[in-house]
Write an enzyme that holds these catalytic residues in place. Sequence first.
Site, PDB file in Angstrom:
ATOM      1  N   ARG A  15      30.617  32.945  39.882  1.00  0.00           N
ATOM      2  CA  ARG A  15      30.439  34.201  40.629  1.00  0.00           C
ATOM      3  C   ARG A  15      30.006  35.368  39.734  1.00  0.00           C
ATOM      4  O   ARG A  15      29.646  36.428  40.211  1.00  0.00           O
ATOM      5  CB  ARG A  15      31.740  34.552  41.373  1.00  0.00           C
ATOM      6  CG  ARG A  15      31.943  33.730  42.627  1.00  0.00           C
ATOM      7  CD  ARG A  15      33.326  33.940  43.213  1.00  0.00           C
ATOM      8  NE  ARG A  15      34.365  33.282  42.413  1.00  0.00           N
ATOM      9  CZ  ARG A  15      35.671  33.412  42.652  1.00  0.00           C
ATOM     10  NH1 ARG A  15      36.100  34.183  43.637  1.00  0.00           N
ATOM     11  NH2 ARG A  15      36.547  32.784  41.901  1.00  0.00           N
ATOM     12  N   GLN A  80      37.829  20.413  28.036  1.00  0.00           N
ATOM     13  CA  GLN A  80      37.964  19.848  29.374  1.00  0.00           C
ATOM     14  C   GLN A  80      36.536  19.636  29.879  1.00  0.00           C
ATOM     15  O   GLN A  80      35.868  20.584  30.280  1.00  0.00           O
ATOM     16  CB  GLN A  80      38.728  20.812  30.302  1.00  0.00           C
ATOM     17  CG  GLN A  80      39.011  20.217  31.669  1.00  0.00           C
ATOM     18  CD  GLN A  80      39.460  21.248  32.699  1.00  0.00           C
ATOM     19  OE1 GLN A  80      39.106  22.430  32.593  1.00  0.00           O
ATOM     20  NE2 GLN A  80      40.208  20.807  33.687  1.00  0.00           N
ATOM     21  N   ASN A 384      21.031  71.256  -2.266  1.00  0.00           N
ATOM     22  CA  ASN A 384      20.340  71.562  -1.015  1.00  0.00           C
ATOM     23  C   ASN A 384      19.167  70.600  -0.842  1.00  0.00           C
ATOM     24  O   ASN A 384      18.276  70.547  -1.692  1.00  0.00           O
ATOM     25  CB  ASN A 384      19.828  72.993  -1.035  1.00  0.00           C
ATOM     26  CG  ASN A 384      19.324  73.396   0.344  1.00  0.00           C
ATOM     27  OD1 ASN A 384      20.097  73.792   1.195  1.00  0.00           O
ATOM     28  ND2 ASN A 384      18.036  73.241   0.557  1.00  0.00           N
TER      29      ASN A 384
HETATM   30  C1  UD1 Z   1      44.520  30.275  40.403  1.00  0.00           C
HETATM   31  C2  UD1 Z   1      45.836  29.724  40.971  1.00  0.00           C
HETATM   32  C3  UD1 Z   1      46.328  30.660  42.077  1.00  0.00           C
HETATM   33  C4  UD1 Z   1      46.512  32.055  41.508  1.00  0.00           C
HETATM   34  C5  UD1 Z   1      45.225  32.550  40.833  1.00  0.00           C
HETATM   35  C6  UD1 Z   1      45.512  33.836  40.076  1.00  0.00           C
HETATM   36  C7  UD1 Z   1      45.765  27.293  40.797  1.00  0.00           C
HETATM   37  C8  UD1 Z   1      45.525  26.024  41.503  1.00  0.00           C
HETATM   38  N1  UD1 Z   1      45.632  28.419  41.512  1.00  0.00           N
HETATM   39  O1  UD1 Z   1      43.545  30.255  41.418  1.00  0.00           O
HETATM   40  O2  UD1 Z   1      47.570  30.194  42.589  1.00  0.00           O
HETATM   41  O3  UD1 Z   1      46.885  32.942  42.564  1.00  0.00           O
HETATM   42  O4  UD1 Z   1      44.739  31.601  39.887  1.00  0.00           O
HETATM   43  O5  UD1 Z   1      44.362  34.398  39.505  1.00  0.00           O
HETATM   44  O6  UD1 Z   1      46.079  27.291  39.620  1.00  0.00           O
HETATM   45  N2  UD1 Z   1      40.274  26.616  34.805  1.00  0.00           N
HETATM   46  C9  UD1 Z   1      40.049  25.632  33.865  1.00  0.00           C
HETATM   47  N3  UD1 Z   1      39.791  24.369  34.280  1.00  0.00           N
HETATM   48  C10 UD1 Z   1      39.749  24.025  35.597  1.00  0.00           C
HETATM   49  C11 UD1 Z   1      39.979  25.040  36.547  1.00  0.00           C
HETATM   50  C12 UD1 Z   1      40.241  26.322  36.123  1.00  0.00           C
HETATM   51  O7  UD1 Z   1      40.077  25.896  32.661  1.00  0.00           O
HETATM   52  O8  UD1 Z   1      39.519  22.837  35.883  1.00  0.00           O
HETATM   53  C13 UD1 Z   1      40.553  27.976  34.340  1.00  0.00           C
HETATM   54  C14 UD1 Z   1      39.499  28.976  34.730  1.00  0.00           C
HETATM   55  O9  UD1 Z   1      38.526  29.087  33.714  1.00  0.00           O
HETATM   56  C15 UD1 Z   1      40.287  30.246  34.884  1.00  0.00           C
HETATM   57  C16 UD1 Z   1      41.683  29.773  35.314  1.00  0.00           C
HETATM   58  O10 UD1 Z   1      41.744  28.408  34.955  1.00  0.00           O
HETATM   59  O11 UD1 Z   1      40.414  30.934  33.666  1.00  0.00           O
HETATM   60  C17 UD1 Z   1      41.928  29.930  36.805  1.00  0.00           C
HETATM   61  O12 UD1 Z   1      41.008  29.139  37.541  1.00  0.00           O
HETATM   62  P1  UD1 Z   1      40.391  29.628  38.895  1.00  0.00           P
HETATM   63  O13 UD1 Z   1      39.520  28.569  39.446  1.00  0.00           O
HETATM   64  O14 UD1 Z   1      39.836  30.983  38.735  1.00  0.00           O
HETATM   65  O15 UD1 Z   1      41.725  29.679  39.797  1.00  0.00           O
HETATM   66  P2  UD1 Z   1      41.942  30.497  41.130  1.00  0.00           P
HETATM   67  O16 UD1 Z   1      41.221  29.829  42.229  1.00  0.00           O
HETATM   68  O17 UD1 Z   1      41.666  31.919  40.866  1.00  0.00           O
END
Ligand code: UD1
Length: 462
Positions: A15, A80, A384
Amino acid sequence: MEIQTIILAAGKGSRMKSDLPKVVHQLAGKPLVQHVIDSCQLMGATHAHLVVGHGADLVKHSVKGGAVEGKHIELSFSLQEEQLGTGHAVKMAFDNLKDDSPTLILYGDVPLIHHETLAELVDVYNNNPTGIALMTCDLDDPTGYGRIVRNDNGEVTGIVEHKDSTEAQKSINEINTGILCCNSTSLKDWIGRLKNDNAQGEFYLTDIIAMAVDDGNKVETAQPNNLYEIEGINTLKQLADLERVWQRTLADQLMDKGVTLRDPNRFDLRGKLTCEAGVIIDINCIIEGDVVLKKNVRIDSNVTLINSTIGENSHVKANTIIEDSLVESNCGVGPFARIRPGTHLHNKAQVGNFVEIKKVTLGEGSKAGHLSYLGDAEIGKNVNIGAGTITCNYDGANKHKTIIKDGAFIGSDSQLVAPIIIGANVTIGAGTTVASDVNDNALCISRVKQKHIDGWNRPVKK
Ligand code: UD1
Ligand code: CA
């Protein structure tokens, strides 16, 4: 007690609509994930295990551990390859985790969490060491976040992701910030049991909450003092909004300490600013790195200061840039001056408009008022430098030094071809190209004899 941290930073951040991995985008001049690392460090964590994926190398190269304020943190990285969810991401860091100390989990895109808030969460964990300490927050608009589900006794029983929630659960205002602390052995066990049978087909870290409760453990919560601490960045607009909130917070802290900011909404601090009493900063200034402003320093509008110290009563006038330099007391710099790295202006030195200075010592009371380039020079006291003076410090291959001794007067539009020494109290006539050393007290002038042709007929346009 030793605390180790896992920072999740593998997501792409689609996004953001940017080629840069999300966590490398900068807030207050620092990558988002570096803010998280620094907070962990200030809290006293000894290790941060970063889980990287998208743009892994870029993320690795944009962060650093090391020492801040006497505390030391070591970084390690786990890859990952496929982003299968936050639970799966945590698993990637397992090899680095020590079983005998607890683990604090953070998200790399939630940059402004305070180290004090993290310390409170660790306290909550210490009182409940078999269970989980979870950072939650009440939001007026909880849309998109995981919701905290509690039983009739008010005890946390689980987290439900927005996409998996029922209508009734959507009205819960208490959200999951993503930050939690728990025992490392239990964490490994819980994560090992995660399933991905949910709306997003991901292994949710959040599912360990219900597991811990089912196993007979308690989940206790802590809340931050400021909303911005738990705000996550998903879009460039959110990044810009959070930058403003943070800049205003920094501005307020400076004003609380007695710094006058002409407009706190037009002030940008991208590093550390230390101010003594009586400092006044006008609008649109940018402060980067480590900057110190001593007593009664005045900084006019549109000034950029980078890793520099400005001494007592000195005045930096509009549109000036000062980088990696030391300006002592009672100096005037600018407007429109460019002070490049390695410059040292002594007490009462004056540098005026359109003067560029690099690696120069300008002695006490010396002046370069207008339109000059001074590079690689050692300039004594009360010298100067006339308008348009240029130190010719570069021969196309090497840089050479210019030495100008006390009391010299360099006439306007002179070129000083380095290496060269101009003696004390020397006078250089305007327009002179000085190519060899000049003895103390001499006049040096190189001019072709002036010619006059009377009644000259100027060419006219055909
Ligand atoms: C997540 C939480 C949600 C919380 C929110 C707060 C979960 C399932 N949900 O949702 O409950 O309210 O954050 O901001 O945890 N990431 C990885 N590997 C992955 C997926 C994500 O490293 O496979 C990292 C992303 O880079 C990011 C963080 O984890 O820094 C959060 O991932 P994101 O997909 O943004 O989670 P949300 O949907 O925001
Ligand atoms: Ca997601």
